[in-house]
Design an enzyme around this catalytic site. Structure first.
Site, mmCIF file in Angstrom:
data_model
loop_
_atom_site.group_PDB
_atom_site.id
_atom_site.type_symbol
_atom_site.label_atom_id
_atom_site.label_comp_id
_atom_site.label_asym_id
_atom_site.label_seq_id
_atom_site.Cartn_x
_atom_site.Cartn_y
_atom_site.Cartn_z
ATOM 1 N N GLY A 71 19.260 -10.187 42.515
ATOM 2 C CA GLY A 71 19.057 -11.443 43.232
ATOM 3 C C GLY A 71 18.230 -12.446 42.440
ATOM 4 N N THR A 72 17.221 -11.949 41.755
ATOM 5 C CA THR A 72 16.353 -12.854 40.983
ATOM 6 C C THR A 72 17.154 -13.553 39.894
ATOM 7 O OG1 THR A 72 14.431 -11.477 41.439
ATOM 8 C CG2 THR A 72 14.286 -12.921 39.514
ATOM 9 N N ASN A 154 13.061 -13.697 53.894
ATOM 10 C CA ASN A 154 12.814 -12.273 53.656
ATOM 11 C C ASN A 154 11.541 -11.767 54.325
ATOM 12 O OD1 ASN A 154 12.144 -14.166 51.408
ATOM 13 N ND2 ASN A 154 10.830 -12.470 50.790
ATOM 14 N N GLN A 182 18.958 -11.810 51.754
ATOM 15 C CA GLN A 182 18.630 -11.062 52.971
ATOM 16 C C GLN A 182 19.705 -11.190 54.041
ATOM 17 O OE1 GLN A 182 16.278 -8.867 53.498
ATOM 18 N NE2 GLN A 182 15.081 -9.210 51.646
ATOM 19 N N SER A 202 22.282 -9.792 46.367
ATOM 20 C CA SER A 202 21.676 -8.653 45.674
ATOM 21 C C SER A 202 22.189 -7.365 46.309
ATOM 22 C CB SER A 202 20.153 -8.743 45.810
ATOM 23 O OG SER A 202 19.549 -7.611 45.236
ATOM 24 N N CYS A 332 7.027 -8.342 46.199
ATOM 25 C CA CYS A 332 6.315 -8.766 44.997
ATOM 26 C C CYS A 332 4.952 -9.357 45.315
ATOM 27 C CB CYS A 332 7.136 -9.733 44.172
ATOM 28 S SG CYS A 332 8.385 -10.564 45.085
HETATM 29 C C1 LIG Z 1 15.425 -13.735 49.753
HETATM 30 C C2 LIG Z 1 15.351 -12.986 48.473
HETATM 31 N N1 LIG Z 1 15.761 -13.574 47.337
HETATM 32 C C3 LIG Z 1 15.736 -12.946 46.161
HETATM 33 C C4 LIG Z 1 15.283 -11.653 46.047
HETATM 34 C C5 LIG Z 1 15.271 -10.977 44.712
HETATM 35 O O1 LIG Z 1 16.285 -10.009 44.637
HETATM 36 P P1 LIG Z 1 16.189 -8.818 43.579
HETATM 37 O O2 LIG Z 1 15.151 -7.883 44.068
HETATM 38 O O3 LIG Z 1 17.565 -8.222 43.576
HETATM 39 O O4 LIG Z 1 15.848 -9.429 42.261
HETATM 40 C C6 LIG Z 1 14.826 -10.989 47.201
HETATM 41 C C7 LIG Z 1 14.257 -9.625 47.126
HETATM 42 O O5 LIG Z 1 13.351 -9.283 47.843
HETATM 43 C C8 LIG Z 1 14.877 -11.677 48.442
HETATM 44 O O6 LIG Z 1 14.451 -11.086 49.570
#
Ligand SMILES: Cc1ncc(COP(=O)(O)O)c(C=O)c1O
Length: 387
Positions: A71-72, A154, A182, A202, A332
């Site tokens: 996702g990032t 999230n 999410q 993700s 995080c």
């Molecule tokens: C809303 C949202 N965006 C992005 C991410 C990042 O995803 P990833 O953990 O796959 O990098 C998360 C992960 O917690 C998320 O909740």
């Protein structure tokens, strides 16, 4: 001791079917998908199957999907890719509009773009964590390059008015990005019916593996790749694909899409059982729900509560000792002493932010786990308050 996992929004346990697809791809399709021989074609077909499954789940064309490292990466690729492409088409298009409650994968990417000369507007949110369409309308103009608003939060689950904001963005020539990390698997997403150009996903939030994601890029959207190198993913994301991870993501996406109503109903039932258990044992006045209390305005699998006089770090540590996993916010930010930027943006005092914990649910949870959790939370809270 029964262990209870209520941190699905941080990561969901891998589904057995996804795990089987992972093992099968890793062991039976060992080729490089770019190779022309049979091994390569075998690996490639696993990716094709996964892309087809995801495209069915989202209502898009398979070639509008690019697999990423999570996702990032999808969020970063969306923001950098669209902002740079928009600016190269028209040097005046340097505006980035986003919200104060985005995941750091969006917010920090947006700040990085601001450091590179883009003009950043971060929209405020109300007490429920929702951005106002009126604020978005005032902020989005003819020089806006990208608008990024998440589907559902999230930390609190609050849904955003992405369709209205998307219409506004599109009408002014901006690219609309939605972080649906999410929401995917809980909200029926049909990109064909939504005014959205880019959408991030993700795998590990829906029972797929960690470190795999996807970015939907609507055909014709001004966008350029983040990674350069080989010609994988139709030159949109260089690097040998994570074949096994992608295969497992495809299976998880297919299951999430087919069982969406059941998953929603189950998460909602567990959430409700935890809430009513807390009201009963802790007392309704002893805690408050952060986010939109109305089911129509939030994701079903997230419950964020603040308990008066109880620090979240101490509560989480005590819950962990009892085998219960929950979270202080996004994965995080937990572990850091900083109050959650999401709750601060909603107007909660930093003191109250430090009393807030997030429980998030999935198919592995039961109603009796919710009851037990409520009982344990109440016992710990009363012990901590007596200190
Ligand atoms: C809303 C949202 N965006 C992005 C991410 C990042 O995803 P990833 O953990 O796959 O990098 C998360 C992960 O917690 C998320 O909740």
């Amino acid at each position: 001791m029964e262990r209870i996992y209520m941190d699905y929004a941080a990561t969901a346990p891998m589904l057995p079917e996804a795990l089987a697809a992972y093992v099968s791809a890793a062991s039976e399709a060992p080729g490089n998908p770019s190779s022309l021989h049979g091994y390569g074609r075998g690996a490639r077909s696993r990716i094709t199957e996964a892309r087809d499954a995801l495209s069915r789940a989202l209502g898009c064309r398979p070639d509008e999907l690019t697999f990423t490292g999570g996702g990032t990466e999808s969020d970063n690729a969306a923001l950098f890719g669209a902002a740079r492409a928009q600016r190269s088409r028209d040097a005046r298009r340097t505006g980035i509009v986003t919200t104060a409650v985005e995941h750091h994968a969006v917010l920090h990417a947006a700040r990085r773009l601001a450091a590179e000369g883009f003009e950043l507007t971060v929209l405020p949110v109300d007490r429920a964590g929702r951005v106002s369409v009126r604020d978005a309308e005032a902020a989005i103009g003819d020089t806006t390059a990208v608008v990024s608003v998440m589907y559902g939060n999230n930390e609190t689950g609050t849904l955003q008015p992405i369709a209205q904001v998307g219409e506004l963005a599109r009408s002014r020539g901006a690219v609309m990005h939605v972080d649906a990390v999410q929401a995917f698997g809980y909200e029926r997403i049909d990109v064909g019916a939504l005014p959205v150009d880019l959408l991030s996903l993700s795998a590990h939030k829906i029972g797929g593996p960690q470190g795999v994601g996807a970015l939907y890029v609507r055909s014709g959207t001004p966008w350029e790749p983040l990674l350069h190198g080989g010609s994988q993913e139709r030159r949109r994301r260089a690097g040998t694909e994570n074949v096994a991870g992608i295969a497992a993501f495809g299976v998880a996406a297919d299951i999430a899409s087919r069982t969406l109503e059941t998953r929603r109903a189950h998460a909602e039932a567990v959430r409700e059982a935890l809430l009513s258990g807390l009201r009963e044992r802790l007392g309704a006045e002893a805690f408050s729900v952060n986010g939109d209390p109305d089911a129509a305005g939030r994701l079903p699998h997230i419950l964020n509560i603040g308990i008066e006089g109880v620090s979240n770090e101490t509560l989480l540590m005590n819950l962990d000792l009892q085998g219960i996993a929950a979270s202080g916010g996004s994965a995080c930010t937990s572990g850091s002493l900083q109050p959650s930027h999401v709750l601060v943006a909603m107007g909660l005092s930093s003191h109250f932010c430090k009393n807030s914990v997030r429980f998030s649910f999935g198919m592995g949870n039961t109603i009796s786990q919710a009851d037990k959790t409520a009982e344990i939370v109440a016992t710990i809270a009363s012990r901590l308050r007596k200190r």
